[in-house]
Every structure is written in structure tokens, then in C-alpha cells.
Design a protein around this motif. Structure first.
Motif, short mmCIF file in Angstrom:
data_model
loop_
_atom_site.label_atom_id
_atom_site.label_comp_id
_atom_site.label_asym_id
_atom_site.label_seq_id
_atom_site.Cartn_x
_atom_site.Cartn_y
_atom_site.Cartn_z
N LEU A 1 -19.10 -4.01 5.70
CA LEU A 1 -17.88 -3.99 6.51
C LEU A 1 -16.64 -4.20 5.63
O LEU A 1 -15.59 -3.62 5.87
N PRO B 1 -14.61 0.42 3.88
CA PRO B 1 -13.26 0.95 4.12
C PRO B 1 -12.47 1.13 2.83
O PRO B 1 -11.71 2.09 2.68
N ILE C 1 -13.20 4.40 0.81
CA ILE C 1 -12.85 5.71 1.38
C ILE C 1 -11.99 6.58 0.44
O ILE C 1 -12.29 7.75 0.24
N VAL D 1 -8.82 2.63 8.95
CA VAL D 1 -9.19 1.69 7.89
C VAL D 1 -8.57 0.32 8.19
O VAL D 1 -9.21 -0.72 7.98
N PHE E 1 -10.78 -1.50 10.46
CA PHE E 1 -11.95 -2.03 9.76
C PHE E 1 -11.57 -3.26 8.95
O PHE E 1 -12.34 -4.22 8.85
N LEU E 2 -10.37 -3.24 8.36
CA LEU E 2 -9.94 -4.40 7.58
C LEU E 2 -9.79 -5.62 8.48
O LEU E 2 -10.18 -6.74 8.12
N LEU F 1 -11.41 -6.11 11.31
CA LEU F 1 -12.75 -6.54 11.71
C LEU F 1 -13.44 -7.29 10.57
O LEU F 1 -14.11 -8.31 10.80
#
Lengths: 221, 239
Positions: free
Chosen positions: A164, A168, A171, B131, B134-135, B137
């Protein structure tokens, strides 16, 4: 400097005598990539088109899979505390661990990538761009991954957590890595894309060892 | 200035007196802003009524990015000065930011369907906001992943600072790449390229969203302080 080299040598010896651990990432890399032709069908028209992207995605996952053991053994047996106490700056310790991680996974992925390129019927013109883009991209993966690995030391469910945190941030490397291969297939000039990948590498090299060192320091408090 | 608020009891007291006022102003601004956005502003000559999605979408996007910037600033303060409230502020703000980001993505895709003809495109602006989610989370999960809350706070602070690279990418993604998403209309050198009749509700909603964030932040920080205190009391009682 000597200390750093010794640390890299120690990690490499541990990896090669431990054997299976380092090999697992490459086995996963090849295995996961062979699933795609079953999923999308072995059409020789389709495979070369998705090949570059698939190889990059799977390389990302394989690199991530090996992150968890980057610091965990040292954390559990107390070596990490000795590293923090040693005269060698923690930033260099982090850098040495990152280099060792790249040598035991990134380089192996590089070696295995041409095999997958053959599986995917990639034309010969795409081989060199694939290798060069991975040569510039995989060290960035190790650098960014080290931050995630250090932050999750001692956490619950650290494996899922690493993905997690790290995926990201992976990417951008994926986007430009896959673009290089696509560009080469389409006959476009991909030099500027390689420069972007090189830029990511320099940026990560400038920031990641410090962030990793900060994360390592707070993990043993 | 920084350390005047380091005392949790003093902060709690100030927050408690501020709260009704901030909440009241937020409510009034939302009512006025929504009136302007839904009734007192014209429909777009091209997009028709769907342009009204903007009055939720754009302020939510501002707040989502401002919230991450706030978390990064609090993380820096916590790592440098070990300010006790900075950790609490960062961990109270993260779920709010995640909520705003979800609002941005949801309203954006509702807006995208009638205007672009698709719910989602893999465009630089959209991807970088994904993104960001996601950061958020990752930040929330990392905060709660440790048995010792202080470790979670520190690890999350480092992550917040590393993830801050994404904020300029979101901001400038529409300038750096050719995207389907339109470029900035407000922060331009030659002044905003948007009619005052639409600018008024947009700014009103922008301030309303920001104040809503402040209100919820104060509520959550007070709740967090109370929970910490309750935990300490329970531990004391157990000894």
C-alpha cells in the motif's frame, strides 16, 4: 566507505548462502508473467503489444515481494541496533542495504527479462530499450522500496502495508519504463524517456537513503 | 507561538470555545454558497446544468490537496520539534483528506460522463489524484499498524513527507502533460478566466469546504485527546 563495502559483501553472502530467498523473486517474476498469455490468450499479435507493460508490472511486483526481508532479519536479531550504534553513518548503512537489495533482485530481474521478452515475441528492436529502461528503473524501485520496508518494521500485517505504501510511489517508474518499450516498438525516439527514468533515479538516490535512515532510527526507539 | 498550544488542555479549551463559531460560519457559508451554486448562477452555455458539479468538485479538490499539505507540514513540525499536538493534528486530518479525495474522484467521474463521455480516463490529473487517495490510505494504515501509537505517528510522518512529491505533480499535471482535464482557471498570471457569476459561488464553496475541514479537524483532535486521556487513565487504574 570500507564499512559500506563490507556491509554489501555481508548481505550478498547471506543472500547467496541462504539461496532460495533471492531466487524467489525471479521465480515469481517469470511465473507471474507466464500467467498473462493464459489470461488474454496467446495471440501473437496481442502479446508483443502488451509485453513491455506486462514485464514492467511483474518486475514491480517481484521487486516489492522481496522488500519485506530487506531489513527484517537485521531488525529481529538486533544487528540493526548495532548498525545505528556503529561509526558508519546510518545513511550509508541504508544505501549499502539498498545496493545489496538491487544486486540480489534488480540485477536478477534484468537477467531474466530477455527470457520473458522471448515469451512475449517482442521484436529484437525492443530488447535493448527494455534492458536499458530496467537498468535505470530497478535501482529506483529498490530505493523507494527501502523507505517502505523501513517504515513497516515491527508493524502488524507489514507485507500488505508495504504494498500500500510503495506501489503508488512506483507508478511514475512504471509509466515511463513501459513507455520506453512502447516507443521503441513504434519506432519513436525514446532517449528523452530514458532521461526521465534517469532523473527519477537521481531524485530517489538523493532522497531515499535519508528517509530510510530516519525510518530505521525511529524503528528501534 | 508554536509552543503556546503545546499544552493539550489549553488547546482543548481554545478549541471548545472556537468550535461553535467555526461550525456556525461553516453552516451559513454552505447555505449561501449552495444557494448561489444551484439557483443564483447561470448554467454553462456548453455544459448546461452539469457545470454545477464544479461547485462541489473544485472546492473538494482544493481541500484534499490543502489537507495533504497540512499533514506534511504537521509531520515536519512533529519530526523537528517533537510538538505533541502535531502528530494528533496529522492523524486527525488524514481520514478527512481521504474523504475529500473520494468526493473529488466521485464528482469528477459524474461530471466526466456527460462532458467527456466517459467515467474515467487514465489522464495525468486523474491518476495523480488517485495516487493521493492511496497515499492517504497508506498514511491511515501506517498510523494504526503499530502497538505503540508513538511509532505509528512517526512512521506516518516520514511517509507524509515522502508522499508530498505528489502534490506539485497534481497541481502542475495539467500544464506538464496534454490532458483531457482542463488547466487551472483561477491561479493564472493574467487573472481568473472565469465569469464573476460563477466565481462567487465557487469561492464561497471553497471557503465553506475549508472551514468544514477546520471544524471537523477540531472535533477529531479533541476526540483524539480525550481518547488518549481515557487510555492513560485506564492503564493507571490497571496498575
Amino acid at each position: 566507505m570500507i564499512g559500506m563495502l563490507l556491509l554489501i559483501r555481508r548481505d550478498l553472502m547471506l543472500a547467496f548462502r541462504g539461496g532460495t530467498d533471492a531466487a524467489m523473486a525471479v521465480v515469481f517474476f517469470i511465473l507471474a508473467a507466464t500467467l498473462f498469455p493464459f489470461g488474454v490468450g496467446p495471440d501473437p499479435e496481442v502479446l508483443p503489444r502488451i509485453g513491455g507493460g506486462v514485464i514492467w508490472v511483474v518486475a514491480l511486483l517481484a521487486a516489492m515481494l522481496s522488500l519485506e526481508r530487506m531489513f527484517s532479519a537485521d531488525y529481529e536479531d538486533g544487528s540493526l541496533e548495532q548498525f545505528v550504534l556503529s561509526p558508519l553513518p546510518l545513511v550509508l548503512v541504508a544505501l549499502a542495504k539498498i545496493i545489496a537489495h538491487w544486486l540480489t533482485t534488480g540485477v536478477l530481474l534484468l537477467v531474466a527479462a530477455p527470457v520473458l521478452a522471448v515469451f512475449y515475441n517482442l521484436p529484437a528492436a525492443a530488447f535493448l530499450p527494455l534492458i536499458v529502461s530496467m537498468l535505470l528503473g530497478t535501482p529506483t524501485l529498490s530505493l523507494i522500496g527501502a523507505i517502505g520496508a523501513a517504515l513497516t518494521l515491527g508493524a502488524r500485517r507489514s507485507g500488505v502495508l508495504i504494498s500500500l505504501l510503495v506501489l503508488p510511489l512506483y507508478i511514475p517508474v512504471l509509466i515511463f519504463g513501459a513507455l520506453v518499450v512502447d516507443g521503441a516498438l513504434a519506432g519513436r525516439d525514446y532517449g528523452n524517456l530514458l532521461m526521465v527514468l534517469g532523473g527519477f533515479l537521481l531524485l530517489a538516490l538523493a532522497a531515499a537513503p535519508w528517509a530510510t535512515a530516519a525510518a530505521l532510527r525511529q524503528s528501534i526507539e | 507561538m508554536l509552543h503556546r498550544f503545546a499544552n493539550p488542555a489549553r488547546f482543548s479549551r481554545i478549541a471548545a470555545t472556537m468550535l461553535p463559531w467555526v461550525a456556525g460560519v461553516t453552516a451559513i457559508l454552505f447555505i449561501v454558497g449552495l444557494y448561489f451554486a444551484l439557483f443564483a448562477s447561470p448554467a454553462d452555455y456548453q455544459q448546461g446544468e452539469t457545470v454545477r458539479i464544479m461547485y462541489v468538485h473544485v472546492p473538494a479538490a482544493w481541500t484534499a490537496m490543502a489537507c495533504y499539505t497540512f499533514i506534511a507540514a504537521m509531520s515536519a513540525i512533529s519530526l523537528i520539534w517533537k510538538h505533541p499536538l502535531a502528530d494528533i493534528a496529522a492523524r486527525s486530518a488524514a481520514p478527512l483528506g481521504a474523504g475529500f479525495t473520494i468526493i473529488v474522484l466521485a464528482t469528477g467521474s459524474l461530471w466526466g460522463k456527460p462532458t467527456w463521455g466517459t467515467w474515467w480516463v487514465w489522464d495525468a490529473r486523474l491518476t495523480s489524484v488517485l495516487v493521493l487517495l492511496f497515499l492517504y490510505l497508506g498514511h491511515i494504515s501506517l498510523t494504526h499498524a503499530f502497538d505503540n501509537p508513538a511509532r505509528g505517528a512517526k512512521a506516518a510522518a516520514i511517509l507524509a513527507l515522502v508522499g508530498f512529491v505528489n502534490i506539485p505533480i497534481i497541481k502542475f499535471s495539467v500544464d506538464w502533460w496534454n490532458t483531457l482535464h482542463q488547466p487551472a482557471s483561477l491561479t493564472r498570471l493574467d487573472g481568473p478566466s472565469i465569469d464573476p457569476s460563477m466565481l462567487t459561488p465557487l469561492l464561497l464553496m471553497g471557503v465553506a469546504f475549508t472551514l468544514y475541514f477546520v471544524t471537523m479537524l477540531l472535533v477529531r483532535m479533541r476526540a483524539d485527546l480525550a481518547a488518549t486521556k481515557a487510555r492513560a487513565l485506564r492503564l493507571n487504574a490497571a496498575e
